[in-house]
Motif scaffolding. Sequence first.
Motif, PDB file in Angstrom:
ATOM      1  N   UNK A 187       0.827  -1.211   0.000  1.00 22.84           N
ATOM      2  CA  UNK A 187       0.000   0.000   0.000  1.00 22.84           C
ATOM      3  C   UNK A 187       0.857   1.255   0.000  1.00 22.84           C
TER       4      UNK A 187
ATOM      5  N   UNK B 119      -1.632  -4.685  -3.837  1.00 18.96           N
ATOM      6  CA  UNK B 119      -2.562  -3.688  -3.305  1.00 18.96           C
ATOM      7  C   UNK B 119      -3.724  -3.541  -4.281  1.00 18.96           C
ATOM      8  N   UNK B 120      -3.712  -2.549  -5.129  1.00 17.74           N
ATOM      9  CA  UNK B 120      -4.890  -2.402  -6.005  1.00 17.74           C
ATOM     10  C   UNK B 120      -4.562  -2.566  -7.474  1.00 17.74           C
TER      11      UNK B 120
ATOM     12  N   UNK C 250      -5.016  14.403  -7.728  1.00 19.86           N
ATOM     13  CA  UNK C 250      -4.514  13.833  -6.481  1.00 19.86           C
ATOM     14  C   UNK C 250      -5.255  14.409  -5.290  1.00 19.86           C
TER      15      UNK C 250
ATOM     16  N   UNK D 259      -4.173  15.040   2.692  1.00 16.02           N
ATOM     17  CA  UNK D 259      -4.304  13.718   2.072  1.00 16.02           C
ATOM     18  C   UNK D 259      -3.092  12.858   2.401  1.00 16.02           C
ATOM     19  N   UNK D 260      -1.907  13.455   2.334  1.00  9.92           N
ATOM     20  CA  UNK D 260      -0.696  12.708   2.674  1.00  9.92           C
ATOM     21  C   UNK D 260      -0.746  12.211   4.117  1.00  9.92           C
TER      22      UNK D 260
ATOM     23  N   UNK E 169      -3.426  11.622   5.892  1.00  8.66           N
ATOM     24  CA  UNK E 169      -4.438  10.562   5.968  1.00  8.66           C
ATOM     25  C   UNK E 169      -3.884   9.267   5.385  1.00  8.66           C
ATOM     26  N   UNK E 170      -3.172   9.393   4.264  1.00  4.28           N
ATOM     27  CA  UNK E 170      -2.580   8.204   3.650  1.00  4.28           C
ATOM     28  C   UNK E 170      -1.629   7.517   4.610  1.00  4.28           C
TER      29      UNK E 170
ATOM     30  N   UNK F   9      -3.628   5.687   7.194  1.00  8.31           N
ATOM     31  CA  UNK F   9      -4.222   4.436   6.715  1.00  8.31           C
ATOM     32  C   UNK F   9      -3.138   3.373   6.566  1.00  8.31           C
TER      33      UNK F   9
ATOM     34  N   UNK G 129     -10.466  12.412   0.194  1.00 11.11           N
ATOM     35  CA  UNK G 129      -9.898  11.901  -1.043  1.00 11.11           C
ATOM     36  C   UNK G 129      -9.089  10.629  -0.749  1.00 11.11           C
TER      37      UNK G 129
ATOM     38  N   UNK H  62     -11.473   7.836   0.169  1.00  7.20           N
ATOM     39  CA  UNK H  62     -12.191   7.369  -0.998  1.00  7.20           C
ATOM     40  C   UNK H  62     -11.357   6.346  -1.762  1.00  7.20           C
ATOM     41  N   UNK H  63     -10.088   6.683  -1.933  1.00  2.47           N
ATOM     42  CA  UNK H  63      -9.218   5.804  -2.705  1.00  2.47           C
ATOM     43  C   UNK H  63      -8.948   4.493  -2.000  1.00  2.47           C
ATOM     44  N   UNK H  64      -9.179   4.465  -0.696  1.00  2.00           N
ATOM     45  CA  UNK H  64      -9.015   3.203   0.016  1.00  2.00           C
ATOM     46  C   UNK H  64     -10.359   2.549   0.279  1.00  2.00           C
TER      47      UNK H  64
END
Lengths: 378, 378, 513, 347
Positions: free
Chosen positions: A34, A221-222, A293, D202-203, D205-206, D209, D232, D235-237
């Motif tokens: 990830x 991962x994805x 992004x 976002x970074x 949060x990434x 996660x 964002x 959402x991507x996760x």
Amino acid sequence: MTKKISLRDFSMVAGLLLIWIFFSMVEPNFLSSRNLTMMAIRLSFTAILAFGMLLVLLPGQIDLSVGSGAGMIGGITCVLIINQGWGAGSSMLVALLIAIGLWALMGALIAFQRIPAFIITLGGMLVYRGLFWRVIESKTIPVQHGDQANLLSMLTTEYLSKGLGYVLAGILSILVLLAIIKGNRQRAKHGFEVDPWHISFLKFFIATQVIFLFAINMNQYQGIPLAIIILCIVGFLIYVITTHTPFGRYLYAIGGNVEAAVLSGVPVNRVIIGAFALLGAIVALTGFMAASYQGSSSTTVGNLMELDAIAACVIGGTSLVGGRGNVLGVLVGSLIMVTLLNGMELMSINEMDQMVARGLVLIMAVWLDVFLSRKKAR
Amino acid sequence: MTKKISLRDFSMVAGLLLIWIFFSMVEPNFLSSRNLTMMAIRLSFTAILAFGMLLVLLPGQIDLSVGSGAGMIGGITCVLIINQGWGAGSSMLVALLIAIGLWALMGALIAFQRIPAFIITLGGMLVYRGLFWRVIESKTIPVQHGDQANLLSMLTTEYLSKGLGYVLAGILSILVLLAIIKGNRQRAKHGFEVDPWHISFLKFFIATQVIFLFAINMNQYQGIPLAIIILCIVGFLIYVITTHTPFGRYLYAIGGNVEAAVLSGVPVNRVIIGAFALLGAIVALTGFMAASYQGSSSTTVGNLMELDAIAACVIGGTSLVGGRGNVLGVLVGSLIMVTLLNGMELMSINEMDQMVARGLVLIMAVWLDVFLSRKKAR
Amino acid sequence: MSSSHKIILQVDRLTKTFPGVRALNQVSFDLREGEVHSLCGENGAGKSTLIKCLSGIWTHGSYDGTIKIDGKEAVFNGVSDSEHAGIAVIYQELALVKEMTIAENIFLGNEPTVAGIIDWNIVFSETRKLLDRYGLKLDPASVVGDLGVGQQQLVEIVKALSKNRKILLLDEPTAALTETEVEILLNIIWDLRKKGITCVYISHKLDEVFAISDRITILRDGESVTTLEASASNKHEVIKHMVGREITQLFPRRPTTPGKPLLEVTNLNVYDDQNDKKILHDISFEVKAGEVLGFGGLMGAGRTELIMHIFGAYGRRMNGNVMLNGKSLDATTPAKSIASGLMLVSEDRKRYGLILDQSIGFNQSLASLGSFLTLGMFIDGNREVKKNWEFFKSLRVKAPGLDSVVGGLSGGNQQKVVIAKALMTGPSVIFLDEPTRGIDVGAKQEVYELMNLLTDSGKAVVLVSSEMPELMGMSDRMIILSEGHIGGEFKRGEAEQHNMLEAAMKFHGKGNA
Amino acid sequence: SLYRGGLTGAPSDKKAGAKDGAEKGKPHIGLSMDTLKEARWMRDRDIFVAKVKELGGEVEVLSAGSDDMTQIRNVTSLITNKVDVMVIVPHDGAAMGKGVDEAHKAGIPVIAYDRMITNCDLDLYMSFDNVKVGEAQAKYLVDHLATPGKGRIVRIYGAPTDNNAKLFKEGQDNVLKPYIDKGDIKVVHENWATDWKPDKAKDIMNAAITNNGKEIDGVLASNDGTAGGAIQALKESGMAGKVLVTGQDAELSACQRIVEGSQAMTIYKPLERMASRAAETAMAMAQGKPILAKSSVPNGKKDVPSVLIETTSVDKNNMVDTVIQDKFHVFEEVYRNIPEGERPRKP
Ligand SMILES: Nc1ncnc2c1ncn2[C@@H]1O[C@H](COP(=O)(O)OP(=O)(O)OP(=O)(O)O)[C@@H](O)[C@H]1O
Ligand SMILES: Nc1ncnc2c1ncn2[C@@H]1O[C@H](COP(=O)(O)OP(=O)(O)OP(=O)(O)O)[C@@H](O)[C@H]1O
Ligand SMILES: [Mg+2]
Ligand SMILES: [Mg+2]
């Protein structure tokens, strides 16, 4: 006639490995697929912008406006999509054309009017930022309507399906094989030495290894992120342009010795304008990816991106006075920057210390570069 | 032996006058003595920093760290005064020494290790900003305890009494007179042509005129600001250093051709370190004045100051590759920048449009410069 | 002799002015197909300017007059236009990109492409063929910056020849070449001439000019004075037209009786850390007051390195000792040498000698600012200017005044400014490295006269020169270096050219271990 | 307490010297803003300017680009232009005391808008209470966790250089502390978002996660921009909508996310109310009329007469009654991405 790996290139890669080892030791999740995927996506637009910066650094120019320019272009696209209701594709096309036009204009001012690039682009930085905020009216404009993904929003959020990933890896391996065989044939035809077959095989083996390892890891991962595919395409194009076209050679020649270039019939002005126009296209692409992004365009997009791009180039061995630098180095430089930021983020290091660390790494990297290049003959 | 006024210098001054005329027409308060006083104070630290930048631009270097450096030095001083309870004088002295040390260190890295100044100071910019925020713990630290004015807070808030202002103007006029007489004597002694007496008188008359007009105007508000006295002293020192000392000559020589300078016995490394150390002192002074102006040290002090300083130099005709530039030009460049900002504020032009205007003015000014220098023989 | 009398290029009343200077004034000359046509003239006579008009650097419209090729008027708006018209140029200043390989340089601006992609195999194999054809033993993939100046010059010539042009313009191609390299070049030109290629040749070395030319056109002060058939003329005639007066004695050395030794060098061994090799081996010599000591040798023998090292600007001393005026001199920087009374005039005045954007006055006093100080730190402008004027006048620099920018002067006058700078430091020993390179006969005379004046006043001169006649004509004593060793020492008048060549070759092949 | 115009000077005398072009007696108000870089502030400005015009005055607006020194300069310019009353939205309340002193020296009364200006003789303070905002965010989060009062949360603070970010954090801490001390709420990751940047959020949060997988119950984001960045990443996760995310400012895009379900709440500040109230007050001061302020807030030097305006926590349930009711956003815009059938009834 064979390109030797220099001590310098080696030490940069070694430095990168050290950083990786350090982070994987203090942060067990650093090497998780990830996190690698996240880093790959982050890398994609950092490196793409750095490639563009390389194009203007090679002929001894610089561009300080790419950050606010990327922000503005992303903003224009989002406004066209959300406020004007245009399609994502046509919005991006229009924004792309605007970017190419603006950068070609800056290139023309630099080439024909001999205004230093530092000044033009410093001015550009201010102008674009002002226009950017006007365009989005200081609001946050999303890249898509609700959940309806579009071309723009997919740039950094889409992944290839696992099967497709492997197919692509396979095709790439075959292409490598063909390239090696063809290269050897050509060399033989012109009477140059040809690699013995076991060297050729080794090259092929290592390349395939790397390609598949990457694909497998991403698929855990994805899948392989679309952004990385874009990065590969742009990287390959810039590589071919800089090393295998007259335009690319002219970039080096202008950076090395403008007068000699002029006397050799290099159309210096056109090359510089071309380099800036290409950079414009890359700025647009970066703007799209940065907006995608973040999921939106807001006033801070693009802040300080120019410094990151220049730093990535310089860490990767590009000279600020022109004539020296290459795509691979810039890729390694970008990777060092992205790794550093990602690792520090995982460690929740605060902003101040992150800044200090970035500054020191920049200085150390260049110091090392200077030290190592001095060792070898000038 | 007589220095002719070039077309370029003339056009810059003409540009400045045009800007002044424009603003005084659209904004009646522009020429009020209050506003002129405000502009003078604002000019003082913009121009002082630009003078420092000139010292490193002349030998072909650059410094991107002056903004965050000035912030940090101001922060250290305020923290020493407020949190440690030191006296203002000793705090400033310590901060000054720190600045000189840091800048000499950067100079040494640039001179001995040959790391490009762009990189060292870009790194420095990040490092200093990080340290700055740590030092003040991202808080706002006032320059003085309550209402007790101190040396630091007085830098930009103190005015000379009206009487003292006139006395000073008188002394200055006499000094000008003496300088003219002594200059002529010396020239005569060495057998050079001497200005006819009416030219000498005209020179004296104009100088006195300007000095007294300024004093009268300032006295209509609160008197001559201390900050302007500091500016005059620093400006005079830098003028003497750049034009009348070997050190100054060497700055130009290094910027023109380092290799030739080395073989002419110029101690290149020492000169570059010296230039940076001097810049360090100026950065500290700017940091003090900026903190004093704002009344406190907070995280945003120094933001983008490096760009203003570089822009002022470049607008004033300083070359970014070194070897060209002078104090008077930089003063005019700073004045253009300050006037523009002040005028736009009086007109309540918003942030975005101000940015666009600043960017365009920067480009236009340099364009004009390039255009005019091309006209004359290359 | 292939000179048909067909005229392929004609210049008619060409006038080119720069602000303040008329570089060319109504110049006319014509070029016959297949001839070698030399241009001679003093520094600043306008030779390079003429070449630049012919090559399109000065574009059509920036000058008056016409240029006709094969009878048609040529309109050049850039270098590429003149290339299309069949003109190739070798410039006075090297036009090579130092970071690129030989092959890349040769094909720069002219890359063979397939679908826009450069075919590197062709580039490299063609380069190898070219290098072989002209007898150069160089690797196409070696980086140009790593080659010596002479080799670079040859690469540049090969580059010009690679384009298969019918007119070749050479602007002082031999200024930096050794005798063997000059030989190679003259042979190449001779070959080309047989193949019907027309050459315009500029050189200050009249021996070469007479060895190679069919005709000679002489420029003076921007005007074309006359055109001579080489076979029907001689050096004296050419010189007379160039300077407008007779020059009786080419090397006017006035020997003096040497005094006490000023500079003594014993057992010097020097290492070059950058290139990782030992450059100088056991060098010992002395120079006496009033003496001119000449250093000869082939290019790369280490002469420049030797004097640069003593001056404190090059290399690391392994052992050895230098005494100046009886005191030990261990200079690590030029500044120290200058302070002890040693000065150097380098071989490349543009690169190492001058701040081109600054004025004559700035340059002249740069090395001696310490002598104009008042209050220990400020420059006394009046004293400085006065001293500058003295030297400006006594060296007869041709320029409007001390404020003129050095970059706009001709080579000879630039050289005088460099020498003035050196003299103003009041040295007791002065090193002159190729002091007459690229300057004309008249200016040379003045430099020689200066050397006489220096020795008359009890100073010592160390002269490094690649021109044998000059070395033999001006030195009281000569030392020949060979691959970093002393190959031989000769007194004035004792040596023949072939002895000296032998000495120069003495350590060939066994030198730099 | 009561504020009387002319207390600190004589604004009514100054009118004579008011800017050229202004009719005699037309009140001249100066508005010095922190920045126009955020849409919210554009809105404040527009409402304020419109209201003053409506009341027969005129306004001069300057914004400082989030820079303290620029703002000092702006205040100086406004004094030069002889405004009658100055309204300041300080970038940094601690740094702007000097601006207030300068204004007072010229006899101009000052209103602090939205943020307190500390350690000075301020005339009036009008605000939403920033500490309260933080408290409301944290309280909503705590109450709405799957098991209320228990969970693993991520905290994303604002710009470390922004004093308000610290006030929000302070409010949040007030509410969270007991839960954290008890061990019911665990902060699994926290960091400051440089310059309030959404991509930085976002970074962060990434990274959260990456380190904690899907075991995250809530994200305490300090404003809508950072919330957007965090969402964002979620959402991507594939976690958007399953994790509570807080916000502030009721930006249009945040309101859309709330009705779509990816963001839980935002803090709605009725700008309309505060900005027009500020305009009225400023006009009254300029005309020397008395001002009534119900409460007072200490600023380190004195108790400043204050007008504090309530903020509201807005989520899916009260969107229509608050944001849309007040015409802060248009119904169609907010529900733009919701199919017609699923929208609530338009008021
Ligand atoms: N770009 C230029 N700008 C101004 N003046 C110039 C320029 N180029 C040449 N000149 C002037 O034109 C005159 C002729 O110069 P040119 O270089 O043609 O001389 P030359 O005959 O080649 O001399 P040399 O033997 O020293 O190379 C000189 O006076 C020189 O100063
Ligand atoms: N800049 C260069 N300097 C030296 N040799 C070069 C250079 N560019 C190409 N070559 C050599 O020319 C030959 C043909 O080049 P070509 O690019 O077709 O081969 P390649 O193996 O594909 O090289 P590349 O690594 O650039 O992909 C090769 O032997 C290559 O090493
Ligand atoms: Mg010439
Ligand atoms: Mg030599």
